[in-house]
Design a protein around this motif. Sequence first.
Motif, PDB file in Angstrom:
ATOM      1  N   ASN A  79       0.807  -1.219   0.000  1.00  0.00           N
ATOM      2  CA  ASN A  79       0.000   0.000   0.000  1.00  0.00           C
ATOM      3  C   ASN A  79       0.846   1.277   0.000  1.00  0.00           C
ATOM      4  O   ASN A  79       0.597   2.200   0.768  1.00  0.00           O
ATOM      5  CB  ASN A  79      -0.969  -0.012   1.187  1.00  0.00           C
ATOM      6  CG  ASN A  79      -1.930  -1.169   1.118  1.00  0.00           C
ATOM      7  OD1 ASN A  79      -2.512  -1.411   0.065  1.00  0.00           O
ATOM      8  ND2 ASN A  79      -2.086  -1.881   2.208  1.00  0.00           N
ATOM      9  N   GLY A  80       1.864   1.318  -0.849  1.00  0.00           N
ATOM     10  CA  GLY A  80       2.691   2.509  -0.996  1.00  0.00           C
ATOM     11  C   GLY A  80       3.694   2.710   0.115  1.00  0.00           C
ATOM     12  O   GLY A  80       4.304   3.767   0.214  1.00  0.00           O
ATOM     13  N   GLY A 115       9.557  -0.380  -7.252  1.00  0.00           N
ATOM     14  CA  GLY A 115      10.494  -1.065  -6.362  1.00  0.00           C
ATOM     15  C   GLY A 115      10.433  -0.629  -4.908  1.00  0.00           C
ATOM     16  O   GLY A 115      11.422  -0.703  -4.205  1.00  0.00           O
ATOM     17  N   ASN A 116       9.283  -0.128  -4.484  1.00  0.00           N
ATOM     18  CA  ASN A 116       9.065   0.316  -3.103  1.00  0.00           C
ATOM     19  C   ASN A 116       9.932   1.515  -2.707  1.00  0.00           C
ATOM     20  O   ASN A 116      10.469   1.575  -1.601  1.00  0.00           O
ATOM     21  CB  ASN A 116       9.241  -0.832  -2.100  1.00  0.00           C
ATOM     22  CG  ASN A 116       8.604  -0.507  -0.764  1.00  0.00           C
ATOM     23  OD1 ASN A 116       7.804   0.412  -0.636  1.00  0.00           O
ATOM     24  ND2 ASN A 116       8.967  -1.268   0.254  1.00  0.00           N
ATOM     25  N   ILE A 117      10.028   2.469  -3.577  1.00  0.00           N
ATOM     26  CA  ILE A 117      10.800   3.684  -3.282  1.00  0.00           C
ATOM     27  C   ILE A 117      10.259   4.387  -2.037  1.00  0.00           C
ATOM     28  O   ILE A 117      11.012   4.725  -1.132  1.00  0.00           O
ATOM     29  CB  ILE A 117      10.803   4.647  -4.496  1.00  0.00           C
ATOM     30  CG1 ILE A 117      11.626   4.046  -5.633  1.00  0.00           C
ATOM     31  CG2 ILE A 117      11.341   6.022  -4.109  1.00  0.00           C
ATOM     32  CD1 ILE A 117      11.538   4.805  -6.933  1.00  0.00           C
ATOM     33  N   ARG A 118       8.952   4.601  -1.985  1.00  0.00           N
ATOM     34  CA  ARG A 118       8.365   5.306  -0.831  1.00  0.00           C
ATOM     35  C   ARG A 118       8.523   4.516   0.466  1.00  0.00           C
ATOM     36  O   ARG A 118       8.828   5.073   1.507  1.00  0.00           O
ATOM     37  CB  ARG A 118       6.886   5.605  -1.073  1.00  0.00           C
ATOM     38  CG  ARG A 118       6.665   6.960  -1.689  1.00  0.00           C
ATOM     39  CD  ARG A 118       5.211   7.304  -1.671  1.00  0.00           C
ATOM     40  NE  ARG A 118       4.643   6.777  -2.909  1.00  0.00           N
ATOM     41  CZ  ARG A 118       3.375   6.721  -3.202  1.00  0.00           C
ATOM     42  NH1 ARG A 118       2.478   7.127  -2.335  1.00  0.00           N
ATOM     43  NH2 ARG A 118       2.952   6.263  -4.345  1.00  0.00           N
ATOM     44  N   GLY A 119       8.287   3.219   0.400  1.00  0.00           N
ATOM     45  CA  GLY A 119       8.410   2.388   1.601  1.00  0.00           C
ATOM     46  C   GLY A 119       9.817   2.390   2.159  1.00  0.00           C
ATOM     47  O   GLY A 119      10.019   2.423   3.383  1.00  0.00           O
ATOM     48  N   ILE A 120      10.802   2.365   1.279  1.00  0.00           N
ATOM     49  CA  ILE A 120      12.201   2.410   1.732  1.00  0.00           C
ATOM     50  C   ILE A 120      12.496   3.781   2.342  1.00  0.00           C
ATOM     51  O   ILE A 120      13.184   3.872   3.361  1.00  0.00           O
ATOM     52  CB  ILE A 120      13.170   2.069   0.580  1.00  0.00           C
ATOM     53  CG1 ILE A 120      12.997   0.600   0.173  1.00  0.00           C
ATOM     54  CG2 ILE A 120      14.616   2.368   0.956  1.00  0.00           C
ATOM     55  CD1 ILE A 120      13.304  -0.425   1.247  1.00  0.00           C
TER      56      ILE A 120
END
Length: 173
Positions: A79-80, A115-120
């Motif tokens: 979820n972002g 590639g989960n930029i925001r999550g990282i």
Amino acid sequence: MTTIISGTNREGSNTLKLAEYYHRQLSERGFDSEILSLCELPGDLIKSDLYGKRSEAFQSIQEKISASSKFIFVIPEYNGSFPGVLKTFIDACTFPESFFGKKAALVGLSSGKYGNIRGIDHFTGICHYINMHVLPLRIHIPNIRKEFDENGDLFNEDTVKFTNQQIERFIEF
């Protein structure tokens, strides 16, 4: 000791496959590591191990975290951002000594194109708050379903190149 944390409790996940890939790559370089899959967490973690409580089931996990000086967090996009179970796991670990002053590499993955930029980025903020030193080279692997060969190895030339760079820098970190 180095612990690779597979950042979801989803059974059979690509996150665990990627954690296993990192484990093999480190091993091939003579660098010892262990994998902690969040599938190993007690099912009642929210009741049993938060707010100063410690269950017998979580104690061995806590001991592994306490003994680790370096971590690789392999984190899928949910979820972002990153999975809530990963934050709950961090909250369940003894604060501040579990992670304070220790080193971390971050690997994001997603089935989508970012590639989960925001999550990282979100997880980096948490790492900084708990005073972890984060390796500047953070990896983002999009379209993860297209990245593994039949042996569970990455084969896309760019992905292999960047994960190798991250692994080499992590060993030196």
